[in-house]
Design an enzyme around this catalytic site. Structure first.
Site, PDB file in Angstrom:
ATOM      1  N   ALA A  33     -18.305  31.139  45.502  1.00 24.13           N
ATOM      2  CA  ALA A  33     -17.825  29.849  46.008  1.00 24.13           C
ATOM      3  C   ALA A  33     -19.001  28.907  46.206  1.00 24.13           C
ATOM      4  CB  ALA A  33     -17.057  30.049  47.320  1.00 24.13           C
ATOM      5  N   GLU A  78     -17.628  22.370  46.243  1.00 22.62           N
ATOM      6  CA  GLU A  78     -16.837  21.839  47.355  1.00 22.62           C
ATOM      7  C   GLU A  78     -16.168  20.538  46.930  1.00 22.62           C
ATOM      8  OE1 GLU A  78     -19.749  23.615  50.885  1.00 22.62           O
ATOM      9  OE2 GLU A  78     -19.304  21.472  50.823  1.00 22.62           O
ATOM     10  N   PRO A  79     -15.171  20.089  47.678  1.00 19.75           N
ATOM     11  CA  PRO A  79     -14.516  18.824  47.325  1.00 19.75           C
ATOM     12  C   PRO A  79     -15.487  17.657  47.179  1.00 19.75           C
ATOM     13  CG  PRO A  79     -13.222  19.986  48.969  1.00 19.75           C
ATOM     14  CD  PRO A  79     -14.488  20.759  48.811  1.00 19.75           C
ATOM     15  N   GLY A  80     -16.583  17.688  47.945  1.00 23.57           N
ATOM     16  CA  GLY A  80     -17.548  16.593  47.877  1.00 23.57           C
ATOM     17  C   GLY A  80     -18.884  16.969  47.287  1.00 23.57           C
ATOM     18  N   ALA A  81     -18.980  18.187  46.731  1.00 23.91           N
ATOM     19  CA  ALA A  81     -20.256  18.652  46.163  1.00 23.91           C
ATOM     20  C   ALA A  81     -19.971  19.586  44.998  1.00 23.91           C
ATOM     21  CB  ALA A  81     -21.085  19.371  47.227  1.00 23.91           C
ATOM     22  N   LEU A  89      -7.185  19.413  11.481  1.00 23.97           N
ATOM     23  CA  LEU A  89      -6.869  20.042  10.202  1.00 23.97           C
ATOM     24  C   LEU A  89      -5.546  20.804  10.240  1.00 23.97           C
ATOM     25  CD1 LEU A  89     -10.400  21.289   9.058  1.00 23.97           C
ATOM     26  CD2 LEU A  89      -9.025  19.477   8.025  1.00 23.97           C
ATOM     27  N   GLU A 139     -25.847  32.751  33.899  1.00 23.21           N
ATOM     28  CA  GLU A 139     -24.510  32.155  33.959  1.00 23.21           C
ATOM     29  C   GLU A 139     -24.325  31.130  32.838  1.00 23.21           C
ATOM     30  OE1 GLU A 139     -21.698  29.326  36.826  1.00 23.21           O
ATOM     31  OE2 GLU A 139     -23.582  30.128  37.606  1.00 23.21           O
ATOM     32  N   ARG A 199      -1.370  26.487   4.195  1.00 21.68           N
ATOM     33  CA  ARG A 199      -0.587  25.262   4.369  1.00 21.68           C
ATOM     34  C   ARG A 199      -0.706  24.363   3.136  1.00 21.68           C
ATOM     35  NH1 ARG A 199       3.732  23.054   7.036  1.00 21.68           N
ATOM     36  NH2 ARG A 199       3.409  20.827   7.455  1.00 21.68           N
ATOM     37  N   GLU A 232     -24.259  16.643  31.876  1.00 24.72           N
ATOM     38  CA  GLU A 232     -25.179  15.581  32.273  1.00 24.72           C
ATOM     39  C   GLU A 232     -26.316  16.148  33.127  1.00 24.72           C
ATOM     40  OE1 GLU A 232     -21.565  13.947  30.807  1.00 24.72           O
ATOM     41  OE2 GLU A 232     -21.851  15.361  32.459  1.00 24.72           O
TER      42      GLU A 232
END
Length: 381
Positions: free
Chosen positions: A125, A128-131, A338, A243, A269, A368
């Site tokens: 974990a 976070e919502p802000g990080a 395609l 990771e 196809r 980024e």
């Protein structure tokens, strides 16, 4: 075609075993898992019986002490089959190493053997919502009181969030010290005050349980601190190259699989009385994608060689993560094109891959951020 030389015959035998297992135990059920939003725990236990979980863990903790290439084989086969609901990679290549590399002997003995068998499922974990990518901006706090810490805060977008039995939580133990005030804790999900939020509905990776987590005065034993207090950011930086390499490995395997599906499709196809593969535009697109993936494969395999020698640095791993995931999205988008209208139908693998691939450029640190890391290294005096 450039042959791969990294894998021994033992690795390839193991690959066959993994593929057969996935084709029998996962592929037929993945659509159902997409509906429920979670992979059943019995699949984890079956994987544990086969040695597919945490193979790198040392024998004294229940593993087989295998090299990283065994985990690569598993990750590649999971990605090639589009089984994005399976969260073994995070459990094996991220959570277990944090415990094995930084945990006390007691923590390793307590958790690693059961992670190998699948009895205990791990998550980490950070976000976070802000990080998000800014790990220094986390607000979750851990305050020491006697022989335990009091954990408060919340996390979001947590893979294995519903299934997890333990979670490595990134928390601030001293908010005044910035990055030096971050610590890591192993938190059991049945702890009082620990709450799992709803299983989040995502654009792709629908079979993967992804959750919000909430901590309200959760008591965490002091011995569940990973390593030293205030060293969490350092530990995170040490593990992030693996990771990010793992993300690149999975992304490349999926893109290669999408191209394979597309080659088969355009051969069969027909349009205007002839196979789609007979048109020059199709041939050029296939040639372009093939060449880009071959070049990418050479780079990723070289990164793997470096990682096996413990020489893969942060900027190089960041380059692999950003470049491959961008390429993954580019190639799969072309594959959908395609396929024509059928490429937008969920029953076709490329449609699922199209939805599943987009997040690769976001998690593990946004692309980024990867470019920022690379630029700092390249421009350094």
């Amino acid at each position: 075609m450039i042959p791969r030389t990294l894998f021994s015959s033992d690795h390839e035998t193991f690959r066959d075993t993994v593929r057969k297992f996935l084709e029998n135990e996962a592929v037929p059920h993945h659509e159902e898992w997409e509906q429920t939003g979670v992979v059943p725990k019995d699949v984890w236990l079956k994987a544990g019986e086969q040695g597919f979980l945490c193979p790198m863990v040392e024998e004294e903790y229940g593993g087989i002490g295998a090299d990283f290439l065994y985990s690569v084989v598993i990750g590649e086969e999971v990605s090639r089959l589009g089984l994005t609901g399976i969260g073994w990679g995070l459990h094996t290549e991220i959570v277990a190493p944090y415990i094995e590399h930084n945990g006390s002997e007691a923590l390793k003995q307590k958790y690693l053997p059961k992670m190998v068998t699948g009895e205990v499922i791990g998550a980490i974990a950070m976000t976070e919502p802000g990080a998000g990518s800014d790990l220094q901006g986390v607000k979750t706090s851990a305050v020491k009181e006697g022989d335990h810490y009091i954990l408060n805060g919340s996390k979001t977008f947590i893979t294995n969030g519903q299934n997890a039995d333990i979670v490595i939580v990134v928390a601030k133990t001293d908010p005044s010290k910035g990055a030096k005030g971050i610590s890591l804790f192993v938190v059991e999900t049945d702890s009082e005050g620990f709450e799992k939020g709803t299983n989040l509905k995502k654009v792709g990776m629908k079979a993967q349980d992804t959750s919000e987590l909430f901590f309200q005065d959760v008591k965490v034993p002091a011995e569940n601190l990973l390593g030293e207090e205030g060293m969490g950011f350092v530990y995170l930086m040490q593990e992030l190259p693996q990771e990010r390499l793992g993300i690149a490995i999975g992304g490349l395997a999926m893109a290669e699989s999408a191209l394979e599906h597309t080659i088969n499709y355009v051969k069969e196809r027909k349009a205007f009385g002839k196979p789609v593969a007979a048109f020059q535009n199709t041939q050029f697109k296939i040639a372009e994608m093939h060449t880009k993936l071959e070049v990418a494969r050479a780079y990723v395999d070289r990164c793997l060689e470096l990682h096996l020698k413990k020489e893969l640095d942060i900027p190089t791993a960041a380059a692999a993560k950003y470049y491959i995931t961008d390429l993954q999205c580019e190639v799969i988008d072309e594959c959908v094109q395609l396929h024509g209208g059928y490429g937008y139908m969920w029953e076709y693998p490329v449609a699922r891959m199209f939805a599943d691939s987009r997040v690769q450029r976001i998690y593990g640190g946004t692309n980024e951020i990867m470019k920022t890391i690379i630029a700092k290294a390249v421009l350094a005096d």
